[in-house]
Motif scaffolding. Structure first.
Motif, mmCIF file in Angstrom:
data_model
loop_
_atom_site.group_PDB
_atom_site.id
_atom_site.type_symbol
_atom_site.label_atom_id
_atom_site.label_comp_id
_atom_site.label_asym_id
_atom_site.label_seq_id
_atom_site.Cartn_x
_atom_site.Cartn_y
_atom_site.Cartn_z
ATOM 1 N N LYS A 161 0.822 -1.218 0.000
ATOM 2 C CA LYS A 161 0.000 0.000 0.000
ATOM 3 C C LYS A 161 0.854 1.265 0.000
ATOM 4 C CE LYS A 161 -3.720 -2.055 2.711
ATOM 5 N NZ LYS A 161 -4.324 -2.062 4.064
ATOM 6 N N GLY A 162 2.166 1.115 0.176
ATOM 7 C CA GLY A 162 3.045 2.280 0.201
ATOM 8 C C GLY A 162 2.977 3.062 1.504
ATOM 9 N N GLN A 163 2.497 2.433 2.566
ATOM 10 C CA GLN A 163 2.394 3.116 3.851
ATOM 11 C C GLN A 163 3.698 3.066 4.638
ATOM 12 O OE1 GLN A 163 -1.230 0.840 4.886
ATOM 13 N NE2 GLN A 163 -2.080 2.846 5.422
ATOM 14 N N ALA A 164 4.643 2.262 4.183
ATOM 15 C CA ALA A 164 5.938 2.136 4.842
ATOM 16 C C ALA A 164 6.912 1.468 3.885
ATOM 17 C CB ALA A 164 5.804 1.312 6.115
ATOM 18 N N ASP A 165 8.187 1.590 4.221
ATOM 19 C CA ASP A 165 9.244 0.931 3.455
ATOM 20 C C ASP A 165 9.829 -0.247 4.214
ATOM 21 O OD1 ASP A 165 9.373 2.968 1.264
ATOM 22 O OD2 ASP A 165 9.876 4.247 2.967
ATOM 23 N N LEU A 166 9.671 -0.200 5.524
ATOM 24 C CA LEU A 166 10.183 -1.234 6.421
ATOM 25 C C LEU A 166 9.133 -1.496 7.489
ATOM 26 C CD1 LEU A 166 13.537 0.626 6.871
ATOM 27 C CD2 LEU A 166 13.372 -1.579 5.731
ATOM 28 N N ILE A 167 9.169 -2.695 8.071
ATOM 29 C CA ILE A 167 8.203 -3.061 9.102
ATOM 30 C C ILE A 167 8.959 -3.517 10.351
ATOM 31 C CG2 ILE A 167 6.306 -4.601 9.738
ATOM 32 C CD1 ILE A 167 5.566 -2.686 7.453
ATOM 33 N N GLY A 168 8.567 -2.972 11.492
ATOM 34 C CA GLY A 168 9.131 -3.391 12.768
ATOM 35 C C GLY A 168 8.169 -4.349 13.463
ATOM 36 N N ILE A 169 8.692 -5.478 13.909
ATOM 37 C CA ILE A 169 7.837 -6.467 14.577
ATOM 38 C C ILE A 169 8.452 -6.884 15.910
ATOM 39 C CG2 ILE A 169 6.713 -7.322 12.485
ATOM 40 C CD1 ILE A 169 8.697 -9.668 12.533
ATOM 41 N N GLY A 170 8.906 -5.923 16.668
ATOM 42 C CA GLY A 170 9.597 -6.203 17.923
ATOM 43 C C GLY A 170 8.793 -6.999 18.922
ATOM 44 N N ARG A 171 7.572 -6.575 19.218
ATOM 45 C CA ARG A 171 6.780 -7.294 20.215
ATOM 46 C C ARG A 171 6.390 -8.683 19.729
ATOM 47 N NH1 ARG A 171 2.887 -2.822 20.990
ATOM 48 N NH2 ARG A 171 4.490 -1.485 20.163
ATOM 49 N N ALA A 172 6.140 -8.817 18.443
ATOM 50 C CA ALA A 172 5.836 -10.149 17.907
ATOM 51 C C ALA A 172 7.045 -11.065 18.067
ATOM 52 C CB ALA A 172 5.439 -10.044 16.436
ATOM 53 N N ALA A 173 8.241 -10.528 17.895
ATOM 54 C CA ALA A 173 9.460 -11.326 18.062
ATOM 55 C C ALA A 173 9.693 -11.691 19.523
ATOM 56 C CB ALA A 173 10.657 -10.569 17.509
ATOM 57 N N LEU A 174 9.281 -10.827 20.430
ATOM 58 C CA LEU A 174 9.394 -11.164 21.853
ATOM 59 C C LEU A 174 8.460 -12.317 22.221
ATOM 60 C CD1 LEU A 174 9.624 -7.626 23.485
ATOM 61 C CD2 LEU A 174 11.438 -9.342 23.318
ATOM 62 N N ARG A 175 7.290 -12.349 21.588
ATOM 63 C CA ARG A 175 6.328 -13.424 21.854
ATOM 64 C C ARG A 175 6.741 -14.738 21.194
ATOM 65 N NH1 ARG A 175 2.744 -9.162 21.044
ATOM 66 N NH2 ARG A 175 2.397 -9.769 18.909
ATOM 67 N N ASP A 176 7.374 -14.649 20.034
ATOM 68 C CA ASP A 176 7.719 -15.842 19.262
ATOM 69 C C ASP A 176 9.102 -15.654 18.650
ATOM 70 O OD1 ASP A 176 7.977 -18.000 17.524
ATOM 71 O OD2 ASP A 176 6.153 -17.537 16.386
ATOM 72 N N HIS A 177 10.107 -16.269 19.253
ATOM 73 C CA HIS A 177 11.485 -16.077 18.790
ATOM 74 C C HIS A 177 11.743 -16.659 17.398
ATOM 75 C CE1 HIS A 177 11.747 -20.125 20.441
ATOM 76 N NE2 HIS A 177 12.805 -20.295 19.682
ATOM 77 N N GLN A 178 10.799 -17.403 16.852
ATOM 78 C CA GLN A 178 10.971 -17.968 15.513
ATOM 79 C C GLN A 178 10.169 -17.219 14.449
ATOM 80 O OE1 GLN A 178 10.135 -22.142 15.833
ATOM 81 N NE2 GLN A 178 12.093 -22.568 16.800
ATOM 82 N N ILE A 179 9.651 -16.059 14.793
ATOM 83 C CA ILE A 179 8.796 -15.314 13.852
ATOM 84 C C ILE A 179 9.508 -15.010 12.538
ATOM 85 C CG2 ILE A 179 9.285 -13.033 14.791
ATOM 86 C CD1 ILE A 179 5.857 -13.276 14.034
ATOM 87 N N TYR A 180 10.778 -14.677 12.609
ATOM 88 C CA TYR A 180 11.504 -14.321 11.382
ATOM 89 C C TYR A 180 11.609 -15.511 10.440
ATOM 90 C CZ TYR A 180 12.607 -10.284 14.240
ATOM 91 O OH TYR A 180 12.509 -9.194 15.043
ATOM 92 N N GLN A 181 11.891 -16.681 10.995
ATOM 93 C CA GLN A 181 11.950 -17.882 10.159
ATOM 94 C C GLN A 181 10.582 -18.180 9.556
ATOM 95 O OE1 GLN A 181 13.212 -17.746 13.263
ATOM 96 N NE2 GLN A 181 15.383 -18.133 13.018
ATOM 97 N N LYS A 182 9.532 -18.003 10.340
ATOM 98 C CA LYS A 182 8.179 -18.248 9.831
ATOM 99 C C LYS A 182 7.829 -17.292 8.689
ATOM 100 C CE LYS A 182 6.464 -20.038 14.219
ATOM 101 N NZ LYS A 182 5.641 -19.746 15.398
ATOM 102 N N ILE A 183 8.185 -16.026 8.848
ATOM 103 C CA ILE A 183 7.896 -15.030 7.805
ATOM 104 C C ILE A 183 8.688 -15.353 6.539
ATOM 105 C CG2 ILE A 183 8.225 -12.620 7.148
ATOM 106 C CD1 ILE A 183 7.475 -11.889 10.055
ATOM 107 N N LEU A 184 9.949 -15.673 6.697
ATOM 108 C CA LEU A 184 10.793 -15.947 5.536
ATOM 109 C C LEU A 184 10.407 -17.229 4.806
ATOM 110 C CD1 LEU A 184 14.252 -14.841 6.943
ATOM 111 C CD2 LEU A 184 12.844 -13.655 5.237
#
Length: 186
Positions: A161-184
């Motif tokens: 949508k062009g609302q951002a160029d980057l996304i921060g998911i800090g709290r989601a990463a605190l809840r789930d340390h594997q979030i980055y692997q899941k997203i990728l």
């Protein structure tokens, strides 16, 4: 105070970091200057004008830039709206983004709320998207969006949508340390 910010950035650079983020959100010192709720000054740093509210930021950004050079990344975490009466508002974000870009910032990271990091009455993913979208209107800098984004599909939607160029998911990463692997792996 300016020198303290400069020293911290120089130490980070000497330690081998590629950049730093200047924190101006959630009620911390620079956010207190940016917010008309807390900035009751009547001098050159007045809370009555955007120029006054951003003056200390500009002095810090320029002083850091002089010491670390142009290859060291400077990001600014801005509390773009206090979400309270008399506070900083979304309507100021675009112009503030221009001011910070001119001062020498390389990236903006948007958040909101005075002394908190949420938007009252909003729990949907990307609840600070109005702030990041406003910043994108005022600058060509990369803009990071945070606020309740918990998966790759949500992140991708805001990027598309062009609302951002980057996304921060800090709290989601605190809840789930594997979030980055899941997203990728999506």
């Amino acid at each position: 105070m300016v020198q303290a910010f400069v020293d911290a950035a120089v130490w980070a650079q000497q330690a081998g970091y590629d950049g730093v983020e200047i924190h101006s959100a959630h009620g911390y010192l620079l956010d207190q200057f940016y917010s008309p709720v807390t900035n009751k000054r009547t001098d050159d740093y007045t809370g009555q004008t955007l120029a006054g509210r951003t003056r200390l930021h500009v002095e810090i950004i320029q002083a850091i830039r002089r010491q670390v050079g142009s290859d060291f990344v400077l990001s600014l975490r801005l509390g773009g709206s206090d979400y309270m009466g008399g506070g900083a508002v979304v309507g100021d974000v675009s112009e503030a983004a221009k001011i910070f870009e001119t001062a020498g910032i390389d990236m903006l990271s948007l958040s909101g709320g005075m002394s908190v990091f949420f938007r009252p009455g909003h729990t949907e993913a990307g609840y600070f998207a109005e702030l990041s979208a406003a910043a994108k209107k005022g600058t060509t800098l990369p803009v990071l969006l945070t606020g309740g984004i918990a998966d790759g599909a949500e992140a991708e939607a805001f990027l598309e949508k062009g609302q951002a160029d980057l996304i921060g998911i800090g709290r989601a990463a605190l809840r789930d340390h594997q979030i980055y692997q899941k997203i990728l792996s999506m």
